[in-house]
Scaffold this motif. Structure first.
Motif: not given
Lengths: 166, 356
Positions: B34, B37-43, B315, B317-319
């Motif tokens: 989590r 994913l948060g950091w990759m989505q700027d959260r 990675w 999953r986020a991409t």
């Protein structure tokens, strides 16, 4: 000790095999078949055939039975009464098989456990199986693969709706 | 009898330690996923429980533990209870043959023990393949027994997907087995010692880079992770096979998924990236004169490689967006399978021409 293991595996194999045909719900039948495959694999392990045991689980439990379950679930067969129609034929076949078993057991009487290839115990049986399969039993092996190829082609032909198109 | 007793006690202690580490890693992973994913989505990711949200896994665990356990009407109760267990046990059982560190023996009470592998059996990798294929039953039966159309569809998808991609996993591994000449993970790892150019991804005579790519993609598909999470596609099937599950039964499926992720990461690290071998010959600790502590470096390298793969899972999953079902099947059978088969052919020829 090994007799105890054998009795356990053999008992479960017999019980689950009966359940496979006796249970009405096909999903439960498939599950008993799964348990049976595991115990057959266990039997192989007690005979020091670890490779065979692993392949037994990978091929039968991991692939073939999943396909069975897939089909059963896809057709959503809830309960089936079709077994009763086959009762006379089944009784006849069962009688024949029982006679065979009785004859075999009475002829063999008591023998010691069948000895595997002596080389298998030394080099690890995966290597030995590979060597034997590609030297001594090369021809039967190739014939078996040819038969499988024929089956594959047959399945493709059956699945193709219109052969002229391609 | 005392010999059996001591060996049994040692094995049980090993199993307890490995299970503890795996479950702890799962806890860390739920938070890490989590956060990443948060950091990759700027959260920020979870921030509420504890400093920077690091106590979130404990809160999640407690919540799942106290949730009401619901069995839906018309569900097959026996299979409904059995399915989560069938999913979790095979995922955990595979760790028995993973070598976590250098293959050294220690002497305890006069008996020899291998501290870093629970059981070095000569069919190690086949054992893992056999049990991961059993994990599919948990998903299929969970989907079927829920008496829910979405669950059933999820279960069916899982069945087809696991069969298709399991084949690719098996075939991708064959190249490594050809080069190593053994099925034991300990022997395969030992054959890769002495620098990263001996790892099977890069190894002479034929680098297993294609097999590596096929293995990684197929193992993502086998663990039902994005972009291959069709069995639980939330935008199509609510939650797929575990739609009806709640409380601890749901937690079991959850644990199984994460334990499977760790397991395939361990296999990838051991088969392709040299396991506990450092990317340079020998170990740094040894050169500093601390031979007794060389195992620490091995274990750290193994953990680093495993965490690299786990990060790759997040990675991806986020991409990537989820594949469509027909794309998934076409990709598995028409792209991955020919590559894996071609790799086996070329590797076999190379191994024959340049025998070690």
């Amino acid at each position: 000790m090994s007799h105890l293991f054998f009795l356990y595996f053999a008992g479960v194999i017999v019980a689950t095999s009966i359940l496979v045909v006796a249970l009405r719900n096909p999903v439960y039948s498939a599950l008993s078949l799964l348990i049976m495959f595991f115990h057959v694999a266990g039997l192989y392990v007690t005979l020091h055939a670890e490779f065979l045991a692993a392949v037994q689980i990978i091929v039968y439990a991991g692939a073939i039975l999943v396909l069975y379950l897939f089909v059963v679930m896809l057709l959503n067969v809830k309960r089936d009464e079709r077994y009763h129609v086959q009762a006379p034929a089944a009784a006849f076949l069962g009688l024949v098989l029982l006679t065979e078993v009785v004859l075999l057991v009475s002829q063999r009487a008591y023998q010691t456990a069948p000895a595997g290839l002596p080389a298998a115990d030394q080099a690890g049986n995966t290597e030995t199986i590979g060597e034997v399969l590609y030297s001594t039993y090369l021809f039967p092996f190739e014939v078996a693969s040819l038969i499988l190829l024929v089956a594959m082609i047959g399945a493709i032909i059956l699945a193709k709706k219109n052969i002229d198109e391609c | 009898m005392t010999e059996v007793g001591i060996k049994l006690a040692f094995s049980l202690a090993q199993i307890a330690v490995v299970m503890g580490i795996v479950l702890l890693t799962v806890m860390i992973l739920t938070l890490a996923e989590r956060k990443v994913l948060g950091w990759m989505q700027d959260r920020m990711g979870p921030m509420e429980v504890g400093p920077y949200g690091i106590l979130q896994p404990i809160a999640d665990g407690l919540k799942l533990f106290f949730k009401e356990d619901i069995v839906p009407a018309g569900a097959s109760k026996f299979l409904f209870s059995l399915a989560p267990i069938l999913a979790l046990v095979p995922a955990l059982i595979g760790f028995a043959v993973i070598p976590f560190g250098p293959n050294k023996t220690i002497e305890l009470f006069g008996y020899q023990f291998q501290p870093f592998v629970i059981s070095d059996i000569n069919i190690g990798i086949l054992y893992i393949l056999a049990f991961t294929s059993i994990g599919a039953y948990g998903i299929i039966l969970g989907g079927w027994s829920s008496n829910n159309k979405y669950s059933l569809l999820g279960g069916l998808r899982a069945a087809a997907q696991v069969i298709s991609y399991e084949l690719n996993v098996g075939l991708a591994i064959v190249g490594v087995l050809l080069l190593a000449g053994s099925l034991s993970l300990v022997k395969i790892t030992e054959a890769q010692s002495g620098g990263f150019w001996h790892w099977y991804v890069f190894a002479f005579p034929f680098p297993q880079i294609f097999a590596f790519v096929v293995y990684v993609i197929s193992s993502v598909a086998e663990t039902n992770r994005l972009p291959f999470d069709l069995p639980e596609a939330e935008s199509e099937l609510v939650a797929g096979f575990f739609t009806e599950y709640s409380g601890m039964r749901f937690a079991f499926f959850f644990l199984a998924e994460y334990a499977n992720m760790i397991l395939v990461s361990c296999i990838a690290a051991a088969l392709f990236l040299g396991g506990w071998n450092a990317p340079y010959p020998g170990t740094l600790v040894e050169r500093l004169g601390l031979e007794g502590l060389a195992w620490v470096e091995g274990v750290v390298w193994f953990a680093a490689k495993v965490y690299f793969f786990l990060f790759l899972f997040f990675w991806l999953r986020a991409t990537l967006p989820r594949l469509r079902y027909d794309q998934l099947m076409r990709f598995g059978w028409k792209v991955m399978l020919p590559i894996a088969l071609g790799n086996i052919l070329v590797t076999a020829i190379a191994a024959y021409l340049f025998p070690r």
